[in-house]
Design a protein around this motif. Sequence first.
Motif, PDB file in Angstrom:
ATOM      1  N   GLN A  46      67.769  10.122   0.885  1.00 35.95           N
ATOM      2  CA  GLN A  46      66.815   9.693   1.914  1.00 35.95           C
ATOM      3  C   GLN A  46      67.421   8.625   2.820  1.00 35.95           C
ATOM      4  O   GLN A  46      67.193   8.628   4.035  1.00 35.95           O
ATOM      5  CB  GLN A  46      65.533   9.156   1.259  1.00 35.95           C
ATOM      6  N   SER A  82      67.658  17.693   8.009  1.00 37.90           N
ATOM      7  CA  SER A  82      66.464  16.844   7.991  1.00 37.90           C
ATOM      8  C   SER A  82      66.552  15.770   9.068  1.00 37.90           C
ATOM      9  O   SER A  82      65.578  15.497   9.775  1.00 37.90           O
ATOM     10  CB  SER A  82      66.303  16.162   6.634  1.00 37.90           C
ATOM     11  N   MET A  89      52.156  17.764  17.005  1.00 36.38           N
ATOM     12  CA  MET A  89      53.338  16.952  16.721  1.00 36.38           C
ATOM     13  C   MET A  89      53.216  16.330  15.322  1.00 36.38           C
ATOM     14  O   MET A  89      54.186  16.277  14.579  1.00 36.38           O
ATOM     15  CB  MET A  89      53.457  15.858  17.765  1.00 36.38           C
ATOM     16  N   VAL A 137      61.779  15.307  16.453  1.00 34.61           N
ATOM     17  CA  VAL A 137      60.373  14.909  16.550  1.00 34.61           C
ATOM     18  C   VAL A 137      60.254  13.568  17.283  1.00 34.61           C
ATOM     19  O   VAL A 137      59.319  13.348  18.056  1.00 34.61           O
ATOM     20  CB  VAL A 137      59.755  14.813  15.136  1.00 34.61           C
ATOM     21  N   VAL A 186      69.521  10.286   5.283  1.00 34.36           N
ATOM     22  CA  VAL A 186      68.729  10.919   6.341  1.00 34.36           C
ATOM     23  C   VAL A 186      68.302   9.871   7.367  1.00 34.36           C
ATOM     24  O   VAL A 186      68.383  10.099   8.576  1.00 34.36           O
ATOM     25  CB  VAL A 186      67.490  11.641   5.752  1.00 34.36           C
ATOM     26  N   LEU A 230      65.929  17.271  12.423  1.00 30.26           N
ATOM     27  CA  LEU A 230      64.508  17.597  12.571  1.00 30.26           C
ATOM     28  C   LEU A 230      63.700  16.348  12.916  1.00 30.26           C
ATOM     29  O   LEU A 230      62.909  16.334  13.866  1.00 30.26           O
ATOM     30  CB  LEU A 230      64.014  18.195  11.256  1.00 30.26           C
ATOM     31  N   LEU A 231      63.929  15.277  12.145  1.00 29.64           N
ATOM     32  CA  LEU A 231      63.217  14.025  12.418  1.00 29.64           C
ATOM     33  C   LEU A 231      63.605  13.475  13.788  1.00 29.64           C
ATOM     34  O   LEU A 231      62.755  13.027  14.548  1.00 29.64           O
ATOM     35  CB  LEU A 231      63.542  12.986  11.341  1.00 29.64           C
ATOM     36  N   ALA A 262      71.249  19.861   4.025  1.00 30.07           N
ATOM     37  CA  ALA A 262      69.879  19.354   3.903  1.00 30.07           C
ATOM     38  C   ALA A 262      69.740  18.000   4.593  1.00 30.07           C
ATOM     39  O   ALA A 262      68.785  17.774   5.344  1.00 30.07           O
ATOM     40  CB  ALA A 262      69.499  19.234   2.426  1.00 30.07           C
ATOM     41  N   ALA A 311      58.262  18.152   8.443  1.00 30.56           N
ATOM     42  CA  ALA A 311      59.600  17.595   8.249  1.00 30.56           C
ATOM     43  C   ALA A 311      59.646  16.774   6.963  1.00 30.56           C
ATOM     44  O   ALA A 311      60.580  16.874   6.176  1.00 30.56           O
ATOM     45  CB  ALA A 311      59.982  16.733   9.444  1.00 30.56           C
ATOM     46  N   LEU A 312      58.607  15.993   6.765  1.00 30.67           N
ATOM     47  CA  LEU A 312      58.586  15.149   5.566  1.00 30.67           C
ATOM     48  C   LEU A 312      58.480  16.006   4.314  1.00 30.67           C
ATOM     49  O   LEU A 312      59.137  15.740   3.309  1.00 30.67           O
ATOM     50  CB  LEU A 312      57.416  14.157   5.647  1.00 30.67           C
ATOM     51  N   ARG A 315      54.122  18.764  12.825  1.00 29.78           N
ATOM     52  CA  ARG A 315      55.573  18.933  12.718  1.00 29.78           C
ATOM     53  C   ARG A 315      56.192  17.844  11.858  1.00 29.78           C
ATOM     54  O   ARG A 315      57.063  18.091  11.047  1.00 29.78           O
ATOM     55  CB  ARG A 315      56.213  18.860  14.119  1.00 29.78           C
ATOM     56  N   LEU A 316      55.711  16.622  12.083  1.00 34.13           N
ATOM     57  CA  LEU A 316      56.243  15.485  11.337  1.00 34.13           C
ATOM     58  C   LEU A 316      55.980  15.679   9.846  1.00 34.13           C
ATOM     59  O   LEU A 316      56.854  15.465   9.013  1.00 34.13           O
ATOM     60  CB  LEU A 316      55.580  14.208  11.847  1.00 34.13           C
ATOM     61  N   PHE A 351      59.620  18.894   4.047  1.00 32.93           N
ATOM     62  CA  PHE A 351      60.938  19.492   3.891  1.00 32.93           C
ATOM     63  C   PHE A 351      61.886  18.528   3.162  1.00 32.93           C
ATOM     64  O   PHE A 351      62.580  18.910   2.228  1.00 32.93           O
ATOM     65  CB  PHE A 351      61.489  19.829   5.279  1.00 32.93           C
ATOM     66  N   LEU A 352      61.820  17.262   3.594  1.00 29.22           N
ATOM     67  CA  LEU A 352      62.658  16.252   2.942  1.00 29.22           C
ATOM     68  C   LEU A 352      62.363  16.203   1.451  1.00 29.22           C
ATOM     69  O   LEU A 352      63.260  16.164   0.624  1.00 29.22           O
ATOM     70  CB  LEU A 352      62.376  14.876   3.538  1.00 29.22           C
TER      71      LEU A 352
END
Lengths: 218, 273, 230
Positions: free
Chosen positions: C97, C31, B1, C38, C100, C34-35, C27, B8-9, B4-5, B11-12
Amino acid sequence: MIRFDDVTVAAGSVTLLDRLSLAIEPGPPTVLIGPNGAGKTTLLRLAMGLLAPTAGSVTRTDERRAIVFQRPTMLRRSAAANIRYASAGSDRTRELLALVGLEHAADRPARRLSAGEQQRLALARALARDPTILFLDEPTASLDPGSTKAVEDVIRTVSERGIKIVMSTHDLGEARRLAGEVVLLHRARLVETGFAPSFFDAPRTEEARRFIAGELLV
Amino acid sequence: MIRRLLLALAFLGFVLPAAAQQGSIVVASTTSTQDSGLFGYLLPLFKGHSGIDVKVVAVGTGQALDIGRRGDADVVFVHAKSEEEKFIAEGGGVKRFAVMYNDFVLIGPRSDPAGIGKSRDIVEALRTIKARAQPFISRGDRSGTHIAELKLWKQAGIDIEHDKGPWYKSIGQGMGAALNTASASEAYVLSDRGTWLSFKNKGDLAIAVQGDKRLFNQYGVMLVNPAKHPYVKKAQGQQFIDWLISREGQKAIANYKINGQQLFFPNAGDPSA
Amino acid sequence: MPEHLSALDLVLTGDPALFAIVRLSIAVSFSAVLLAAVLGVPLGAAIALSSFPGRDAAIVMLNAMMGLPPVVIGLVVYLALSHSGPLGAWGLLFTPQAMVIAQTILVTPIIAALARQTIEDLWLEYRDELTAMEVGPMRRIATLVWDARFSLITALLAGFGRAAAEVGAVIIVGGNIDGFTRTMTTAIALETSKGDLPLAIGLGLVLIAIVVAVNALAWALRRAAERLAG
């Protein structure tokens, strides 16, 4: 291996098992018989440890347990992955698939297998836990004769390897074919228990006699 | 996990432009300056001159000043002199510079249902609208235009808070939304000339009153107080202000035209503006 | 954007400004989803598998939060990220950001609530087997999430749809800055306020096309994967 002393299981006002005492010992399969609702499934779940008794005690000596439910749930993975998931230690997936005759289906989604195949896969998955005692709840209910024979053959093989089988069935023929010991339940109570040949040839109770004759329906 | 986080970050970080851009400032301004296309014309010129990216957040004057008060912009560029002076007096901004003006126009249905005629008197026109209970759309959003509108009602001797009826609709939205609403409901509305000229959904609307000197619309620019808000990019912000009031900047403002029509009139040199 | 062009022209000519807006919209929303996945999927799974006092109330709250108004979330995030707010030092206000963050807050309850329902249904199916196999709590969650993955994709798509379609939160925390924080929805709001209704509608159709395309892609992937994994 397992001792039930004066065990009662109740759900609300319904008594599922009523002051039952029984000892399950190593040896050939113990087969639970009795009409629907007699308490067979409850006794298996209690023995497996999925239920706690309302009163009385269940005592176990050291053992590894596994169970195949009447309608086993396959994980949404391949047949092989289902076995691997349950594996206790070393990976015996291929060997177990071979044992239940499913080598050809190893990579197929488990939920797409036929009912008979799923039942056999569930057996293999339970065996992957490397149990010393294996509970089977109506393992051949709703299977066609061919699948029934295949499952019974696996049960026999497993039993001969020294794994204790405790199973329920409503099929008297199956009980005769597999049982070492027979346990007759009726209306939440243990009615009679004995070695299979003497139970079938000389039942000691009226209920047993009527059940063997096919007259004890509820 | 956790993996994954992190993904994701990552990706940002990959897809989004960097947050803290060097050489960029945030300007809180009004919808009129943006919607009229003025910024679209000025900012590339300023960037060519200074290399600084200007990010414009276009809201009503009231909200723009509030963004400045919170320290969330470096420069505030609005049009409501009284409010701007209050902002400076409170210490929200450093100093107010007059930049340019244009004028407000009263917009209404071409058929002139209120019977305003060819009058140039905005105060008289508002009295007529009220007397005949003609539909009127108010911004109602503490914007520069809204503040100007309230001032005009006062000059007409009408206490609009008290005297308004169902004909007076306060919509609490921007200039474009107010014009869209007026267009759809055949109502009168006060607009700045720049937004009106560049507005594309005019429908049956036309200018009803213009040219009254009370319709004057002055724009001012201020650096947000860096003593209060340490994040303010003082040097770059001041550079933008200095350019706006420089000869080059003032000329650029005068050069911005739509269909040959000049929208804003530079007047940085006017001490009374 | 050049003013004489229609949205169709912009699409057909591959207008770079429009492309940048589309790219940023995808994007940011992607994002955020995705977050939110999670955060929301494990949260939903944990609620599905646990029992604690007030669980029913927690589920009602979670379901209700699916309807959080974007503008309220936008305002709260704005106040938090403002230089005068508690997280002002991050300097994130008026950035992608920040958008997001706002959309993550918007979407997390949706994904968590739908995941909770999906996983709870699967848990009822799996409970006996997993209990009999003596599977521990962490592995239970992992198993249920993995086995429910195709249904969970639908939850993620619901979240994506909500994020891509909302304007209230991103316009407040992003500021609709040209070339930096302008998304499809804020551009539509802007063109509407400029009275360019045909361009606004055109951009709306582009947005709808994108959402449909994302859903079609997810559907196709799901179909293909399901065939393999059952």
